[in-house]
Design an enzyme around this catalytic site. Structure first.
Site, PDB file in Angstrom:
ATOM      1  CB  CYS A 278      -4.182   1.492  -1.066  1.00  9.92           C
ATOM      2  SG  CYS A 278      -2.573   2.104  -1.581  1.00  9.92           S
TER       3      CYS A 278
ATOM      4  CB  CYS B 161      -0.991   0.000   1.159  1.00 11.91           C
ATOM      5  SG  CYS B 161      -0.288   0.271   2.785  1.00 11.91           S
TER       6      CYS B 161
ATOM      7  CB  CYS C  55       2.453  -1.368  -8.714  1.00 11.19           C
ATOM      8  SG  CYS C  55       3.252  -2.878  -8.120  1.00 11.19           S
TER       9      CYS C  55
END
Length: 253
Positions: A79, A7, A86
């Protein structure tokens, strides 16, 4: 099984997820990290997990950086920001999964009202992670193998040994929804009939597609259990539910 949970701050949601998965599967290697790690784990997060007997009080937020060269069976983002930002892994990542949860640290209000929001996120996460674990352990090919053993004339009058999936879409969508959660979807076929299948963890799973001679052009329209039940019977549903539950116990994990 080696899993990394991401997250943004690694102070709340990913810490909860790490605590849950380590508790559910202590033999797995489970890590969590953040794209922009906070200074410490949220005190309300620690309190919420302690309330159900999971101690994460010694955990500290970590940066995703040191994990980028490692290999993982699964990278799970919890999230939306971490999913959108990412980073690129140079190590092998076999599967990427996103299950978004709202950020309870962003809620304002009276202390106990805010804490109740942490509890809501925690309880929703527990349910959805149990589904995730079941889906990881029961891979699609394994599930199909089990279904082929479970389908019969009792679950659809159109069943044949040569085409065991024939006529099984509605009852199969219901039973898979029982075991793995998610949503039931439908697509209109050229003959005007509805074809039902599943979405599990944001992925489409059509376990009865093999009954058709040509590929399906999916519309992915949302359906519901009442609509699907209208295309089968309680007897057929019960037959497949019982048969698959028995077969599932014998399938390799």
């Amino acid at each position: 099984m080696k899993i990394l949970i991401l997250c943004t701050g690694n102070s709340c949601r990913s810490q909860m997820a790490e605590g849950f998965i380590k508790t559910f599967r202590p033999e797995w290697n489970v890590f969590s990290a953040g794209t922009l790690p906070a200074a410490s784990v949220s005190r309300r997060t620690i309190r919420a997990m302690q309330a159900i007997g999971i101690d994460i009080s010694q955990n500290m937020p970590k940066s995703v950086g040191p994990f980028l060269t490692q290999s993982f069976d699964c990278v799970l983002t919890v999230c939306d920001h971490a999913n959108e930002t990412c980073p690129v892994f140079t190590g092998e990542v076999k599967k990427r999964i996103h299950i978004g949860f709202p950020d309870p640290t962003k809620i304002n209000g009276e202390p106990e009202e805010v804490f109740q929001y942490f509890i809501q996120v925690r309880d929703d996460m527990e349910k959805r992670l149990k589904i995730l674990i079941a889906a990881i352990e029961m891979q699609e090919k394994t599930i199909l193998h089990g279904l082929r053993q479970s389908w019969s004339l009792h679950s659809s009058s159109r069943w044949t040994a040569e085409n065991p999936a024939r006529g099984q879409c509605a009852v199969t969508a219901l039973v898979m929804n029982d075991h793995f959660g998610g949503e039931i979807l439908k697509t209109r076929l050229p003959d005007g009939q509805w074809h039902f299948y599943n979405r599990i963890l944001d992925e489409r799973f059509d376990f009865t597609a093999s009954q058709f001679p040509a590929a399906i052009q999916y519309g992915d329209i949302g359906s519901n259990r009442d609509e699907v039940f209208a295309s089968t019977t309680e007897v057929q549903y019960h037959s497949l539910a019982v048969a698959f539950a028995k077969v599932k116990e014998t399938l390799p994990q």
